[in-house]
Write an enzyme that holds these catalytic residues in place. Sequence first.
Site, PDB file in Angstrom:
ATOM      1  N   SER A  97       8.044   5.931   5.011  1.00 61.42           N
ATOM      2  CA  SER A  97       6.838   6.755   5.185  1.00 61.42           C
ATOM      3  C   SER A  97       6.755   7.253   6.618  1.00 61.42           C
ATOM      4  O   SER A  97       6.613   6.460   7.558  1.00 61.42           O
ATOM      5  CB  SER A  97       5.579   5.948   4.869  1.00 61.42           C
ATOM      6  N   HIS A 147       8.871   9.736   2.320  1.00 55.17           N
ATOM      7  CA  HIS A 147       7.515   9.576   1.772  1.00 55.17           C
ATOM      8  C   HIS A 147       6.519  10.195   2.751  1.00 55.17           C
ATOM      9  O   HIS A 147       6.500   9.857   3.939  1.00 55.17           O
ATOM     10  CB  HIS A 147       7.226   8.086   1.566  1.00 55.17           C
ATOM     11  N   MET A 161      -0.365   1.144  -5.367  1.00 54.96           N
ATOM     12  CA  MET A 161      -0.757   0.819  -3.991  1.00 54.96           C
ATOM     13  C   MET A 161      -0.865  -0.696  -3.856  1.00 54.96           C
ATOM     14  O   MET A 161      -1.559  -1.341  -4.640  1.00 54.96           O
ATOM     15  CB  MET A 161      -2.115   1.430  -3.638  1.00 54.96           C
ATOM     16  N   HIS A 181       2.612  12.018  -1.250  1.00 54.37           N
ATOM     17  CA  HIS A 181       1.559  11.142  -1.777  1.00 54.37           C
ATOM     18  C   HIS A 181       0.216  11.700  -1.325  1.00 54.37           C
ATOM     19  O   HIS A 181      -0.143  11.572  -0.151  1.00 54.37           O
ATOM     20  CB  HIS A 181       1.805   9.721  -1.238  1.00 54.37           C
ATOM     21  N   MET A 208      -3.506  11.587  -0.905  1.00 59.42           N
ATOM     22  CA  MET A 208      -4.711  10.751  -0.890  1.00 59.42           C
ATOM     23  C   MET A 208      -5.868  11.667  -0.523  1.00 59.42           C
ATOM     24  O   MET A 208      -6.466  11.559   0.553  1.00 59.42           O
ATOM     25  CB  MET A 208      -4.529   9.601   0.109  1.00 59.42           C
ATOM     26  N   ASP A 228       2.609  10.914   3.499  1.00 63.28           N
ATOM     27  CA  ASP A 228       1.244  10.485   3.182  1.00 63.28           C
ATOM     28  C   ASP A 228       0.225  11.507   3.656  1.00 63.28           C
ATOM     29  O   ASP A 228       0.038  11.711   4.849  1.00 63.28           O
ATOM     30  CB  ASP A 228       0.964   9.139   3.868  1.00 63.28           C
ATOM     31  N   MET A 281      -3.627  12.592   3.879  1.00 61.95           N
ATOM     32  CA  MET A 281      -4.963  11.962   3.877  1.00 61.95           C
ATOM     33  C   MET A 281      -6.009  12.956   4.351  1.00 61.95           C
ATOM     34  O   MET A 281      -5.757  13.730   5.275  1.00 61.95           O
ATOM     35  CB  MET A 281      -4.963  10.755   4.810  1.00 61.95           C
ATOM     36  N   ASP A 285       3.866   0.876  -2.758  1.00 56.70           N
ATOM     37  CA  ASP A 285       3.486   1.495  -1.485  1.00 56.70           C
ATOM     38  C   ASP A 285       2.423   0.670  -0.767  1.00 56.70           C
ATOM     39  O   ASP A 285       1.299   0.530  -1.242  1.00 56.70           O
ATOM     40  CB  ASP A 285       2.959   2.911  -1.768  1.00 56.70           C
ATOM     41  N   GLY A 286       2.809   0.143   0.390  1.00 58.64           N
ATOM     42  CA  GLY A 286       1.867  -0.564   1.243  1.00 58.64           C
ATOM     43  C   GLY A 286       2.336  -1.964   1.583  1.00 58.64           C
ATOM     44  O   GLY A 286       2.464  -2.819   0.714  1.00 58.64           O
ATOM     45  N   GLY A 287       2.638  -2.178   2.851  1.00 59.63           N
ATOM     46  CA  GLY A 287       3.000  -3.518   3.307  1.00 59.63           C
ATOM     47  C   GLY A 287       4.338  -4.023   2.802  1.00 59.63           C
ATOM     48  O   GLY A 287       4.596  -5.227   2.833  1.00 59.63           O
ATOM     49  N   GLY A 292      -4.974   4.476   3.308  1.00 59.57           N
ATOM     50  CA  GLY A 292      -5.647   5.025   4.477  1.00 59.57           C
ATOM     51  C   GLY A 292      -4.909   4.737   5.762  1.00 59.57           C
ATOM     52  O   GLY A 292      -4.960   5.541   6.686  1.00 59.57           O
ATOM     53  N   PHE A 293      -4.213   3.632   5.810  1.00 60.02           N
ATOM     54  CA  PHE A 293      -3.567   3.233   7.065  1.00 60.02           C
ATOM     55  C   PHE A 293      -2.241   2.536   6.788  1.00 60.02           C
ATOM     56  O   PHE A 293      -2.116   1.819   5.788  1.00 60.02           O
ATOM     57  CB  PHE A 293      -4.472   2.278   7.849  1.00 60.02           C
ATOM     58  N   GLY A 294      -1.296   2.728   7.698  1.00 53.96           N
ATOM     59  CA  GLY A 294      -0.068   1.963   7.664  1.00 53.96           C
ATOM     60  C   GLY A 294      -0.310   0.594   8.293  1.00 53.96           C
ATOM     61  O   GLY A 294      -1.381   0.336   8.857  1.00 53.96           O
ATOM     62  N   GLY A 295       0.680  -0.272   8.160  1.00 59.88           N
ATOM     63  CA  GLY A 295       0.648  -1.539   8.876  1.00 59.88           C
ATOM     64  C   GLY A 295      -0.278  -2.608   8.310  1.00 59.88           C
ATOM     65  O   GLY A 295      -0.560  -3.592   8.987  1.00 59.88           O
ATOM     66  N   GLY A 351       6.635   1.949   5.637  1.00 57.97           N
ATOM     67  CA  GLY A 351       6.224   2.649   6.844  1.00 57.97           C
ATOM     68  C   GLY A 351       6.618   1.852   8.063  1.00 57.97           C
ATOM     69  O   GLY A 351       7.696   2.038   8.631  1.00 57.97           O
ATOM     70  N   SER A 352       5.758   0.904   8.434  1.00 52.66           N
ATOM     71  CA  SER A 352       6.026   0.145   9.661  1.00 52.66           C
ATOM     72  C   SER A 352       7.337  -0.636   9.607  1.00 52.66           C
ATOM     73  O   SER A 352       8.033  -0.752  10.614  1.00 52.66           O
ATOM     74  CB  SER A 352       4.852  -0.779   9.990  1.00 52.66           C
TER      75      SER A 352
HETATM   76  C1  DX5 Z   1      -1.077   3.928   3.001  1.00 54.39           C
HETATM   77  C2  DX5 Z   1       0.102   4.824   2.726  1.00 54.39           C
HETATM   78  C3  DX5 Z   1       1.399   4.099   2.817  1.00 54.39           C
HETATM   79  C4  DX5 Z   1       1.662   3.564   4.207  1.00 54.39           C
HETATM   80  C5  DX5 Z   1       2.747   2.550   4.152  1.00 54.39           C
HETATM   81  O1  DX5 Z   1      -2.257   4.614   2.801  1.00 54.39           O
HETATM   82  O2  DX5 Z   1       0.022   5.366   1.432  1.00 54.39           O
HETATM   83  O3  DX5 Z   1       2.470   4.934   2.416  1.00 54.39           O
HETATM   84  O4  DX5 Z   1       2.035   4.550   5.100  1.00 54.39           O
HETATM   85  O5  DX5 Z   1       2.869   1.996   5.420  1.00 54.39           O
HETATM   86  P1  DX5 Z   1       3.190   0.447   5.609  1.00 54.39           P
HETATM   87  O6  DX5 Z   1       4.550   0.252   5.021  1.00 54.39           O
HETATM   88  O7  DX5 Z   1       3.145   0.256   7.089  1.00 54.39           O
HETATM   89  O8  DX5 Z   1       2.134  -0.316   4.866  1.00 54.39           O
HETATM   90 ZN    ZN Z   2       1.925   6.441   0.608  1.00 57.88          ZN
END
Ligand code: DX5
Ligand code: ZN
Length: 228
Positions: free
Chosen positions: A11, A36, A140, A69, A71, A38, A40, A176-178, A145-148, A198-199
């Site tokens: 991402s 990917h 999800m 994606h 959102m 994102d 928002m 997707d997520g974490g 809303g946020f990475g990490g 992402g991270s």
């Molecule tokens: C969250 C996004 C994810 C996010 C993943 O709203 O949809 O794609 O960027 O980032 P990590 O892998 O850091 O959770």
């Molecule tokens: Zn995403």
Amino acid sequence: MTHRPLIIAPSILASDFARFGEEVRAIDEAGADWIHIDVMDGHFVPNISFGPEVVRAIRPLSAKFFDVHLMIAPADPYLEAFAKAGADLISVHAEAGPHLHRSLQAIRGLGRRAGVALNPATPASAIENVLDDVDLVLVMTVNPGFGGQAFIAPMLEKIARIKAMIGDRPIDIEIDGGVTKDNAAACARAGGNVLVAGSAAFKGGAAAYAGNIAAIRDAAAQARGELV
Ligand code: DX5
Ligand code: ZN
């Protein structure tokens, strides 16, 4: 049951925005299968990221599959712009509007693959009537809303449930997520075949990206019985 190919989708939300183009090139060269993206809107989720013009700007920098994606709510007024900007697949959230089926058919009508995304609180049953209209289900594993953020482990049961609902249909399951190298095996075992990171993909600077992606891929591949 069919075994869909394993896909690692970094991402670019986690990239350095001051060097955005270079980051897209670097993650492509590091072995990303998909990119990917994102999107928002500060309304459906409490953060704002990028729009179709950003997708258009990076399209020439990578030949990889662009996994967009959304959102955003409403999504329908923007589908054509993202398709024209270079999205290969567009996911809309089941929670983002009252006419999910129409949104998915609109994406396919634009000649793109259609995905449906589910927030952690939305049950798997929310998509049982649209399975013939999607190419991908995005689960999800954080609140969007946020990475990490930390992976919500009880989502693994939901993933397994969706995998069973899908049966033999040619539908990818995206997590997707974490996602990290430490939970990638559990994601794969539950039935996820597209892993967003992402991270975990962008940590440590460009020289680390290939190793980051390989660590996630190897953990998932091993769980799928594919690692030689
Ligand atoms: C969250 C996004 C994810 C996010 C993943 O709203 O949809 O794609 O960027 O980032 P990590 O892998 O850091 O959770
Ligand atoms: Zn995403």
